[in-house]
Design a protein around this motif. Sequence first.
Motif, PDB file in Angstrom:
ATOM      1  N   GLY A 270       3.475   5.679  22.548  1.00 38.67           N
ATOM      2  CA  GLY A 270       3.476   7.020  21.987  1.00 38.67           C
ATOM      3  C   GLY A 270       2.138   7.421  21.394  1.00 38.67           C
ATOM      4  N   ASP A 271       2.198   8.330  20.441  1.00 41.72           N
ATOM      5  CA  ASP A 271       1.007   8.948  19.865  1.00 41.72           C
ATOM      6  C   ASP A 271       0.388   8.030  18.821  1.00 41.72           C
ATOM      7  N   SER A 272      -0.784   7.481  19.117  1.00 43.48           N
ATOM      8  CA  SER A 272      -1.447   6.572  18.181  1.00 43.48           C
ATOM      9  C   SER A 272      -1.931   7.300  16.933  1.00 43.48           C
ATOM     10  N   TYR A 273      -2.235   8.596  17.049  1.00 46.70           N
ATOM     11  CA  TYR A 273      -2.730   9.363  15.902  1.00 46.70           C
ATOM     12  C   TYR A 273      -1.661   9.485  14.822  1.00 46.70           C
ATOM     13  N   ILE A 274      -0.444   9.848  15.217  1.00 44.12           N
ATOM     14  CA  ILE A 274       0.632   9.987  14.225  1.00 44.12           C
ATOM     15  C   ILE A 274       1.018   8.625  13.679  1.00 44.12           C
ATOM     16  N   ARG A 275       1.012   7.602  14.524  1.00 51.99           N
ATOM     17  CA  ARG A 275       1.302   6.249  14.041  1.00 51.99           C
ATOM     18  C   ARG A 275       0.285   5.831  12.979  1.00 51.99           C
ATOM     19  N   MET A 276      -0.981   6.159  13.199  1.00 50.98           N
ATOM     20  CA  MET A 276      -2.019   5.853  12.213  1.00 50.98           C
ATOM     21  C   MET A 276      -1.762   6.591  10.903  1.00 50.98           C
ATOM     22  N   LEU A 277      -1.414   7.894  10.975  1.00 48.74           N
ATOM     23  CA  LEU A 277      -1.153   8.663   9.762  1.00 48.74           C
ATOM     24  C   LEU A 277       0.019   8.083   8.976  1.00 48.74           C
ATOM     25  N   LEU A 278       1.071   7.694   9.679  1.00 49.40           N
ATOM     26  CA  LEU A 278       2.251   7.146   9.002  1.00 49.40           C
ATOM     27  C   LEU A 278       1.931   5.805   8.332  1.00 49.40           C
ATOM     28  N   ILE A 279       1.172   4.956   9.016  1.00 49.26           N
ATOM     29  CA  ILE A 279       0.848   3.648   8.445  1.00 49.26           C
ATOM     30  C   ILE A 279      -0.097   3.800   7.256  1.00 49.26           C
ATOM     31  N   HIS A 280      -1.065   4.718   7.340  1.00 44.21           N
ATOM     32  CA  HIS A 280      -1.935   4.977   6.196  1.00 44.21           C
ATOM     33  C   HIS A 280      -1.130   5.522   5.017  1.00 44.21           C
ATOM     34  N   GLY A 281      -0.165   6.393   5.318  1.00 41.09           N
ATOM     35  CA  GLY A 281       0.695   6.907   4.258  1.00 41.09           C
ATOM     36  C   GLY A 281       1.531   5.814   3.623  1.00 41.09           C
ATOM     37  N   ALA A 282       2.009   4.894   4.447  1.00 44.33           N
ATOM     38  CA  ALA A 282       2.781   3.760   3.918  1.00 44.33           C
ATOM     39  C   ALA A 282       1.914   2.892   3.011  1.00 44.33           C
ATOM     40  N   ARG A 283       0.675   2.667   3.396  1.00 45.76           N
ATOM     41  CA  ARG A 283      -0.235   1.877   2.543  1.00 45.76           C
ATOM     42  C   ARG A 283      -0.501   2.582   1.216  1.00 45.76           C
ATOM     43  N   ALA A 284      -0.598   3.916   1.259  1.00 44.00           N
ATOM     44  CA  ALA A 284      -0.801   4.671   0.022  1.00 44.00           C
ATOM     45  C   ALA A 284       0.387   4.481  -0.924  1.00 44.00           C
ATOM     46  N   VAL A 285       1.594   4.457  -0.364  1.00 38.93           N
ATOM     47  CA  VAL A 285       2.781   4.225  -1.197  1.00 38.93           C
ATOM     48  C   VAL A 285       2.754   2.812  -1.769  1.00 38.93           C
ATOM     49  N   MET A 286       2.367   1.845  -0.957  1.00 33.72           N
ATOM     50  CA  MET A 286       2.378   0.444  -1.395  1.00 33.72           C
ATOM     51  C   MET A 286       1.372   0.162  -2.505  1.00 33.72           C
ATOM     52  N   PHE A 287       0.180   0.785  -2.416  1.00 27.27           N
ATOM     53  CA  PHE A 287      -0.898   0.406  -3.323  1.00 27.27           C
ATOM     54  C   PHE A 287      -1.198   1.440  -4.404  1.00 27.27           C
ATOM     55  N   LYS A 288      -0.747   2.695  -4.221  1.00 23.36           N
ATOM     56  CA  LYS A 288      -1.109   3.724  -5.189  1.00 23.36           C
ATOM     57  C   LYS A 288       0.077   4.385  -5.878  1.00 23.36           C
ATOM     58  N   ARG A 290       3.344   4.815  -8.082  1.00 20.04           N
ATOM     59  CA  ARG A 290       3.933   4.136  -9.238  1.00 20.04           C
ATOM     60  C   ARG A 290       5.364   3.685  -8.934  1.00 20.04           C
ATOM     61  N   SER A 291       6.054   4.461  -8.137  1.00 20.16           N
ATOM     62  CA  SER A 291       7.431   4.114  -7.777  1.00 20.16           C
ATOM     63  C   SER A 291       7.474   3.804  -6.285  1.00 20.16           C
ATOM     64  N   LYS A 292       7.389   2.524  -5.955  1.00 19.72           N
ATOM     65  CA  LYS A 292       7.370   2.117  -4.553  1.00 19.72           C
ATOM     66  C   LYS A 292       8.763   2.099  -3.929  1.00 19.72           C
ATOM     67  N   GLY A 293       9.779   2.032  -4.752  1.00 27.61           N
ATOM     68  CA  GLY A 293      11.128   1.921  -4.232  1.00 27.61           C
ATOM     69  C   GLY A 293      11.579   0.480  -4.146  1.00 27.61           C
ATOM     70  N   ALA A 294      12.844   0.250  -4.455  1.00 24.66           N
ATOM     71  CA  ALA A 294      13.365  -1.120  -4.473  1.00 24.66           C
ATOM     72  C   ALA A 294      13.280  -1.771  -3.101  1.00 24.66           C
ATOM     73  N   TRP A 295      13.507  -0.976  -2.042  1.00 23.97           N
ATOM     74  CA  TRP A 295      13.512  -1.536  -0.690  1.00 23.97           C
ATOM     75  C   TRP A 295      12.150  -2.123  -0.325  1.00 23.97           C
ATOM     76  N   SER A 296      11.077  -1.348  -0.536  1.00 22.13           N
ATOM     77  CA  SER A 296       9.743  -1.829  -0.166  1.00 22.13           C
ATOM     78  C   SER A 296       9.266  -2.950  -1.087  1.00 22.13           C
ATOM     79  N   GLU A 297       9.656  -2.900  -2.356  1.00 23.24           N
ATOM     80  CA  GLU A 297       9.257  -3.971  -3.283  1.00 23.24           C
ATOM     81  C   GLU A 297       9.912  -5.289  -2.904  1.00 23.24           C
ATOM     82  N   GLN A 298      11.185  -5.255  -2.538  1.00 23.94           N
ATOM     83  CA  GLN A 298      11.871  -6.483  -2.128  1.00 23.94           C
ATOM     84  C   GLN A 298      11.303  -7.011  -0.812  1.00 23.94           C
ATOM     85  N   LEU A 299      10.955  -6.096   0.097  1.00 27.14           N
ATOM     86  CA  LEU A 299      10.376  -6.522   1.370  1.00 27.14           C
ATOM     87  C   LEU A 299       9.002  -7.146   1.161  1.00 27.14           C
ATOM     88  N   SER A 300       8.246  -6.639   0.189  1.00 30.11           N
ATOM     89  CA  SER A 300       6.906  -7.172  -0.086  1.00 30.11           C
ATOM     90  C   SER A 300       6.948  -8.614  -0.572  1.00 30.11           C
TER      91      SER A 300
END
Length: 340
Positions: A270-288, A290-300
């Motif tokens: 599929g579209d590598s551009y949108i995949r890149m945007l989504l993954i960068h957005g996910a990294r922003a949630v993980m590292f920046k 304040r509320s990452k969510g219980a699901w992502s914190e447990q997965l980490s």
Amino acid sequence: MNTTTFGLDIAKRAFQMYWVETETGEIVNRRFTKQQVIEFLGQRPAGRVALEACGSAHWWARKIVALGHEVVLLHARFIRPFVQNNKTDATDARAIWTAAQQPGMRSVAPKTADQQATLALHRMRSLLVKSRTMQVNQLRGLLYEFGVTLKAGRVAGLAEVRERLHEIEEVVPGTLFDALRDQLQHIERIDGEIRKLERQIVAWQRQEAACQRVATIPGIGPLTATALVATIGDPAAFKSARELAAYLGLVPRQSGTGGKVRLGGISKRGDSYIRMLLIHGARAVMFKSRSKGAWSEQLSLRRPTNVVAVALANKMARTAWSLLAHDKTYQTDYAAQRAS
């Protein structure tokens, strides 16, 4: 009365159409000009017109729908297996017609003019960002050849160059210094063009309710929201949220034989551009965030960082499809209810 299916192979000037007359069974494979295609379909009863999802296909889809026909856009990968013998316009038209007859064949949702325009803005911005990165890297490399090192990062590095211009002028020969100063000005012009495009993208995001709903998902900003909504088009084109994630290449690659299926890394389809945007957005949630969510914190706690980022991007894409398909608003603590 059965609906006639047409297989249309489009190009800039030559157009080949293949169909079978439902009343007589006659097989027809004719060559048209652009205007002849429009006039011919305008005189025919409503039918199905299958096209390859290539250049100008979405414009043709809107045009053919306006003439009263149903349009089926097919990915070129699904058409190629049905090309018999040598590849010609006639065999391509027949292959498109054959592929459209297959049960369960996946199709691409036609895009509106506004959606196409938004994606065009994204492509223009992406090219400018790439050009700016190349210019900045070249500037770093040229200065390094004369013993000048800069801070890491585009903003910090360019700011340091401007602060140390007098120092650089003493180290670098005059002919090269003038060219470097022109390159700095060129980078500033690219920055201005990028900001202008981003303002246009944000303006479309503010007037589209679908973009506003998607932008409420953590990790999705105006760029990702507009690109995602414009790419999805009609949410009904995807049977489920997982099908959208698979379309974006955010699901494991499968390889199996003898009843055993092995899962590898993500398929990156599929579209590598949108995949890149989504993954960068996910990294922003993980590292920046304040509320990452219980699901992502447990997965980490039990998975590597890159795996968590891709999993979170997958979840963001699936959540976006759910909001669009079911016309809902994002809820932080939403829990899906299984049907009993």
